[in-house]
Design a protein around this motif. Structure first.
Motif, short mmCIF file in Angstrom:
data_model
loop_
_atom_site.label_atom_id
_atom_site.label_comp_id
_atom_site.label_asym_id
_atom_site.label_seq_id
_atom_site.Cartn_x
_atom_site.Cartn_y
_atom_site.Cartn_z
N ARG A 115 -6.84 -0.88 1.41
CA ARG A 115 -6.95 0.26 0.56
C ARG A 115 -7.01 1.48 1.43
O ARG A 115 -6.48 2.58 0.97
CB ARG A 115 -8.01 0.09 -0.66
CG ARG A 115 -7.81 1.17 -1.81
CD ARG A 115 -6.52 1.18 -2.49
NE ARG A 115 -6.07 2.25 -3.04
CZ ARG A 115 -5.48 3.58 -2.72
NH1 ARG A 115 -5.17 3.28 -1.30
NH2 ARG A 115 -5.32 4.31 -3.41
N GLN A 116 -7.76 1.12 2.34
CA GLN A 116 -8.06 2.34 3.39
C GLN A 116 -7.01 2.53 4.39
O GLN A 116 -7.15 3.47 5.18
CB GLN A 116 -9.45 2.05 4.29
CG GLN A 116 -10.72 2.34 3.43
CD GLN A 116 -10.81 1.25 2.08
OE1 GLN A 116 -10.70 -0.01 2.70
NE2 GLN A 116 -11.10 1.54 1.05
N ILE A 153 -2.99 -5.47 -2.60
CA ILE A 153 -3.43 -3.82 -2.46
C ILE A 153 -2.34 -3.05 -3.30
O ILE A 153 -2.82 -2.16 -3.92
CB ILE A 153 -3.14 -3.39 -0.81
CG1 ILE A 153 -3.89 -4.35 0.15
CG2 ILE A 153 -3.42 -2.15 -0.63
CD1 ILE A 153 -5.45 -4.34 -0.01
N SER A 197 -3.65 -3.37 -6.65
CA SER A 197 -5.00 -2.63 -7.01
C SER A 197 -4.60 -1.18 -7.01
O SER A 197 -5.38 -0.40 -7.62
CB SER A 197 -6.02 -2.97 -5.95
OG SER A 197 -5.59 -2.54 -4.67
N ILE A 198 -3.56 -0.55 -6.33
CA ILE A 198 -3.39 0.78 -6.48
C ILE A 198 -2.73 1.05 -8.06
O ILE A 198 -3.08 2.12 -8.82
CB ILE A 198 -2.44 1.42 -5.40
CG1 ILE A 198 -3.14 1.03 -4.04
CG2 ILE A 198 -2.03 2.74 -5.76
CD1 ILE A 198 -2.02 1.37 -2.83
N GLU A 214 0.90 3.92 -3.22
CA GLU A 214 0.50 5.19 -2.91
C GLU A 214 1.61 5.86 -3.41
O GLU A 214 1.27 7.19 -4.06
CB GLU A 214 0.10 5.27 -1.58
CG GLU A 214 -1.35 4.90 -1.16
CD GLU A 214 -1.88 4.92 0.17
OE1 GLU A 214 -3.10 4.82 0.26
OE2 GLU A 214 -1.19 5.34 0.98
N SER A 255 -15.53 8.14 -17.97
CA SER A 255 -15.61 7.83 -16.60
C SER A 255 -16.77 8.86 -15.92
O SER A 255 -16.72 9.84 -16.37
CB SER A 255 -14.26 7.78 -15.97
OG SER A 255 -14.04 9.01 -15.74
N LYS A 291 -16.47 -5.55 -10.16
CA LYS A 291 -15.07 -5.26 -10.16
C LYS A 291 -14.75 -5.90 -8.73
O LYS A 291 -13.48 -6.49 -8.79
CB LYS A 291 -14.79 -3.74 -9.98
CG LYS A 291 -13.52 -3.32 -10.38
CD LYS A 291 -13.49 -1.75 -10.79
CE LYS A 291 -12.09 -1.23 -10.81
NZ LYS A 291 -12.32 0.44 -10.89
N ARG A 318 -16.43 10.05 -13.10
CA ARG A 318 -15.57 11.24 -12.43
C ARG A 318 -15.65 12.39 -13.42
O ARG A 318 -15.80 13.44 -13.22
CB ARG A 318 -14.48 10.71 -11.87
CG ARG A 318 -13.52 11.85 -11.14
CD ARG A 318 -12.39 11.22 -10.73
NE ARG A 318 -11.57 12.30 -9.99
CZ ARG A 318 -10.62 12.59 -10.37
NH1 ARG A 318 -9.69 12.12 -11.35
NH2 ARG A 318 -9.73 13.48 -9.77
N LYS A 338 0.74 -1.27 0.18
CA LYS A 338 -0.06 -0.03 -0.23
C LYS A 338 0.84 1.12 -0.09
O LYS A 338 0.54 2.21 -0.56
CB LYS A 338 -0.93 -0.01 1.29
CG LYS A 338 -1.70 1.32 1.31
CD LYS A 338 -2.66 0.91 2.58
CE LYS A 338 -3.44 2.37 2.78
NZ LYS A 338 -2.63 3.46 3.38
N GLU A 398 -5.48 1.59 -10.21
CA GLU A 398 -6.29 2.75 -10.22
C GLU A 398 -5.23 3.79 -10.98
O GLU A 398 -5.62 4.83 -11.73
CB GLU A 398 -6.36 3.31 -8.63
CG GLU A 398 -6.97 2.55 -7.88
CD GLU A 398 -7.05 3.12 -6.29
OE1 GLU A 398 -6.71 4.13 -6.20
OE2 GLU A 398 -7.57 2.35 -5.58
N ARG A 400 -13.70 7.58 -4.04
CA ARG A 400 -12.60 8.28 -4.81
C ARG A 400 -13.21 9.57 -5.42
O ARG A 400 -12.45 10.22 -5.64
CB ARG A 400 -12.12 7.38 -6.05
CG ARG A 400 -11.06 6.20 -5.44
CD ARG A 400 -10.64 5.35 -6.50
NE ARG A 400 -11.54 4.62 -6.97
CZ ARG A 400 -11.78 4.00 -8.24
NH1 ARG A 400 -10.95 4.74 -9.09
NH2 ARG A 400 -12.63 3.20 -8.55
N GLU A 450 -7.60 7.87 -18.27
CA GLU A 450 -8.40 9.27 -18.46
C GLU A 450 -8.04 10.15 -19.29
O GLU A 450 -8.49 11.14 -19.83
CB GLU A 450 -8.97 9.43 -17.23
CG GLU A 450 -9.90 8.68 -16.55
CD GLU A 450 -10.46 9.12 -15.02
OE1 GLU A 450 -10.00 10.27 -14.66
OE2 GLU A 450 -11.14 8.30 -14.57
#
Lengths: 113, 649
Positions: free
Chosen positions: B283-284, A58, A61-62, A28, B16, B145, B18, A24, A65, B47, A72
């Motif tokens: 993730r948190q 984790i 998965s980041i 990050e 997306s 997902k 967002r 993580k 993202e 997010r 995008e």
């Protein structure tokens, strides 16, 4: 243990080199650095994981993202020098479907520049 | 803004959610609209930081909207919204509810000073429907997902178990590399932040850090870790994996920020080590290990325990085999084990040397093939197999690989297993060729008796002596000095060698020990180192045979034109000191004392062809008639004359 060793730009490519456990915290850090470069206008990234020999879900998965965020802005992420255990995890998590992988940084630079 | 198509175009340009919302906000802002989306976090991912969570939690949808799906804000609504202190709403602004599975989860707010209520309402309703669809799609995608992620995680767990199994199978020793690799898999599979593996040091009883990830090893290595308290004590007691939230084990728990899981490495149900994983990541942020994690962890460490047990067992077997091999290699006895099928399944290095075998070739071959040409040996092995009795064979002759004959002392024993069932035979043998070679060489110099005694008892090579009864014989050639002066030296040597050979053959035949040759004189002992039934009789018989043999010798000399010899013999019996006399580098086995001197004097007094014996010898003879008593003789060192008897050839 886990850290970003180096960030450099070469031929329009942002190369992020890491060491240690891609968890993580390191995930990050990579996300933060990539966002900073995206905000400055960079869209092509290469993640050199030669010094990272372990990843958890984790961390993976980041990285997903990071890939989403890059998509995008029509950017992309590639990997080089993946340890077998990381490559296996990335395959299972579906990362390699969206990103190119290279056996060496030199090979990646030749292909992506 | 002319119509809804512009809004639609803005939304469709982005993929997306967002990006759609951000573009929409930008678009309305440019056109002097106030646009805000209020929505519950259960619908959108956290997010997206676009909604006011505090506000949406406070709002009472029924109170504001009643049965309607939209609302044009009036003064009463403004008062209510202001109470909630969420946002600066404007009178005549339009709010449209967003539903998620028929449940209101938020609303859109749209306001413009320049637009009519109808147009605002129109846009707002369009957006409400649009987002309703998007939210459903987004939710389904999110759900998919998450499910995919869960499946991927499960796949990773399964892969990790496979990988750990492969890893354990590929190692046959407890190397620290193995444990480090295992730890990598564990930490990544469990999403742990840090982990360690400790193994018990058998000698000290404390636990050593074998592998670690993310832990300050320098600090931990300085600490004495034992299983008398804390986490290791709990594991020793429970023998199963544990989630540890609170512990008094400061050394092992200080790395934990949330909680940790500890699992025992067991061997024979005894604690031999532990794996501890710290702080689950999410993730948190940091989260807690739960029972699902524990189950997986336990599963993995049980595999490691099993493998650890096998590795320990293998190490122990290897160590035992090595020890047996070392013992077998260092002994001079040849050992060959033949299994129940007649195939050779073990041979030690002494056995390979004796037979000249190549170990790799003979292992697994039948003894019929290996001992081809050694028919007697094969039949003895067969006999042992059938009769299941031990067979001993001394001076057993075998043929080695080159068909060279060898002498061995052989034992063939049947072998029985723990159920007392026959499981083959074992051949053990001593190679006599070395001993025989030493004997034959040595016997050229000393009597066979002495050789045997030396080979039998290595202490006999030590300096020192003991007093015992010995019969001493001296034989001297009469007039040899003057004779030798008249002859060529080579002829003297030739005559002497032939003479000694004749005499020594006789001496050994009567169990005499050749003590020494002094010039032309022979000194012979009877009774040392091996005592016979009647050593005096042996000495006298030997002396008579010597004179007889001398007759034959003289005939031979005569035929060769060489001078004949004449000898006198003296024999005495009594206490002497026998043993090795000399230095460590050079020693002689001999006897000393008065009784030795008397034997020499008797020899001197004897005429050629005469045997002179003392009273002590005479008294021990079985047949005395042949001897005649002579006049007593005076001997140097003796006050009284000495009685003596003689016999003439």
């Amino acid at each position: 243990m886990s850290k970003i060793l180096n960030v450099e730009e070469a031929n329009g490519l942002v190369i992020i080199s890491t060491s240690g456990y891609l968890n993580k915290d390191l995930g990050e850090e990579i996300q933060k650095v990539s966002t900073e470069y995206v905000d400055k206008g960079s869209t092509s990234f290469l993640l050199n994981l030669s010094q990272s020999n372990i990843v958890n879900s984790i961390g993976a998965s980041i990285i997903i993202e990071v890939i989403e965020n890059l998509q995008e802005v029509d950017g992309d992420l590639a990997f080089c020098e993946l340890a077998p255990i990381i490559e296996k995890t990335f395959n299972i998590m579906g990362l390699t479907k969206y990103c190119k992988t290279f056996s060496s940084q030199k090979e990646a630079l030749e292909a992506l520049s | 803004m002319s119509d809804l198509s512009e809004v639609y175009n803005v939304l469709n340009k982005k993929k997306s959610l967002r990006a759609k919302i951000l573009s929409l906000s930008f678009f309305f802002n440019q056109n002097n609209y106030v646009f805000k989306l209020f929505c519950s976090s259960t619908v959108f991912s956290q997010r997206f930081e676009i909604q006011d969570q505090t506000f949406i939690k406070k709002i009472n949808f029924n109170k504001v909207f009643g049965e309607e799906t939209f609302k044009i804000i009036d003064t009463k609504d403004l008062l209510y919204f202001n109470e909630l202190d969420g946002f600066d709403f404007q009178k005549n602004g339009v709010c449209s509810i967003m539903y998620f599975f028929k449940k209101p989860v938020g609303f859109l707010y749209l306001f413009s000073k320049n637009e009519s209520e109808d147009k605002l309402l129109n846009i707002s309703q369009f957006l409400s429907y649009y987002f309703d669809g998007i939210i459903r799609q987004f939710h389904m995608e999110s759900k998919l997902k998450n499910k995919t992620l869960t499946l991927q995680n499960k796949l990773l767990e399964i892969e990790s178990i496979f990988n750990i199994t492969e890893l354990l199978n590929s190692h046959n020793s407890n190397s620290s590399d193995l444990y480090q690799d295992i730890l990598f898999y564990i930490i990544s599979t469990l999403n742990a932040s840090k982990a360690i593996i400790l193994l018990k040091n058998i000698k000290s009883g404390s636990y050593d850090l074998i592998a670690s990830v993310g832990v300050n090893t320098e600090e931990l290595n300085k600490k004495m870790i034992r299983d008398t308290k804390g986490i290791l004590s709990d594991l020793k007691e429970s023998k199963s994996s544990l989630i540890i939230n609170n512990t008094d084990d400061y050394i092992l728990s200080k790395f934990s920020e949330s909680n940790c899981m500890a699992s025992p490495i067991l061997s024979q149900k005894t604690l031999h080590g532990a794996i501890i994983a710290y702080d689950k990541e999410s993730r948190q942020g940091s989260s807690m290990f739960d029972n699902f994690d524990l189950r997986l962890f336990d599963n993995i460490t049980k595999k490691i325990s099993l493998s650890f047990d096998n590795i320990l067992l293998l190490d122990s077997l290897t160590e035992s085999k090595k020890s047996i091999d070392n013992i077998m290699s260092s002994i001079s006895t040849g050992i060959i084990k033949i299994d129940i099928l007649g195939e050779i399944d073990y041979i030690n290095s002494s056995a390979t040397k004796v037979f000249g075998f190549d170990k790799d070739i003979i292992i697994g071959n039948h003894y019929f093939i290996i001992f081809e040409g050694n028919d007697r040996l094969i039949s003895l092995i067969e006999k042992t197999e059938i009769e299941k009795k031990i067979i001993f064979e001394n001076n057993f002759e075998i043929l080695d690989l080159n068909k060279k004959p060898l002498q061995i002392n052989l034992t063939i024993s049947p072998v029985f297993d723990e159920n007392n069932d026959n499981s083959g035979v074992v051949l053990s043998f001593e190679d006599l060729s070395g001993i025989n070679k030493v004997k034959s060489t040595f016997k050229k110099y000393v009597s066979e008796n002495i050789v045997d005694e030396l080979l039998k008892n290595e202490n006999s090579l030590e300096l020192g002596g003991k007093e015992e009864d010995v019969c001493v014989l001296f034989a001297d050639i009469r007039g040899f000095t003057s004779l030798s002066e008249k002859m060529d030296p080579p002829k003297v040597v030739y005559v002497l060698n032939n003479y000694f050979q004749s005499m020594i053959d006789v001496i050994f035949k009567y169990s005499g020990t050749l003590d020494k040759i002094i010039g032309d004189e022979l000194m012979v002992l009877y009774g040392v180192p091996i005592r016979a039934e009647n050593d005096c009789q042996n000495a006298v018989d030997s002396a008579i045979a010597m004179l007889d043999s001398l007759g034959d010798f003289n005939k031979k000399m005569n035929n060769e034109g060489l001078p004949q010899l004449n000898i006198g013999i003296g024999i005495n019996f009594g206490k002497v000191v026998s043993g090795n006399i000399g230095s460590r580098q050079q020693m002689n086995y001999t006897v000393i004392g008065d009784n030795v001197n008397l034997a020499a004097r008797l020899c001197s007094s004897a005429k050629g062809g005469e045997i002179s014996i003392s009273k002590s010898v005479y008294e021990k003879l079985n047949i005395k008639d042949a001897f005649t008593k002579r006049a007593p003789i005076m001997v140097k060192g003796k006050e009284k004359p000495i009685d003596n008897w003689s016999i003439q050839n």
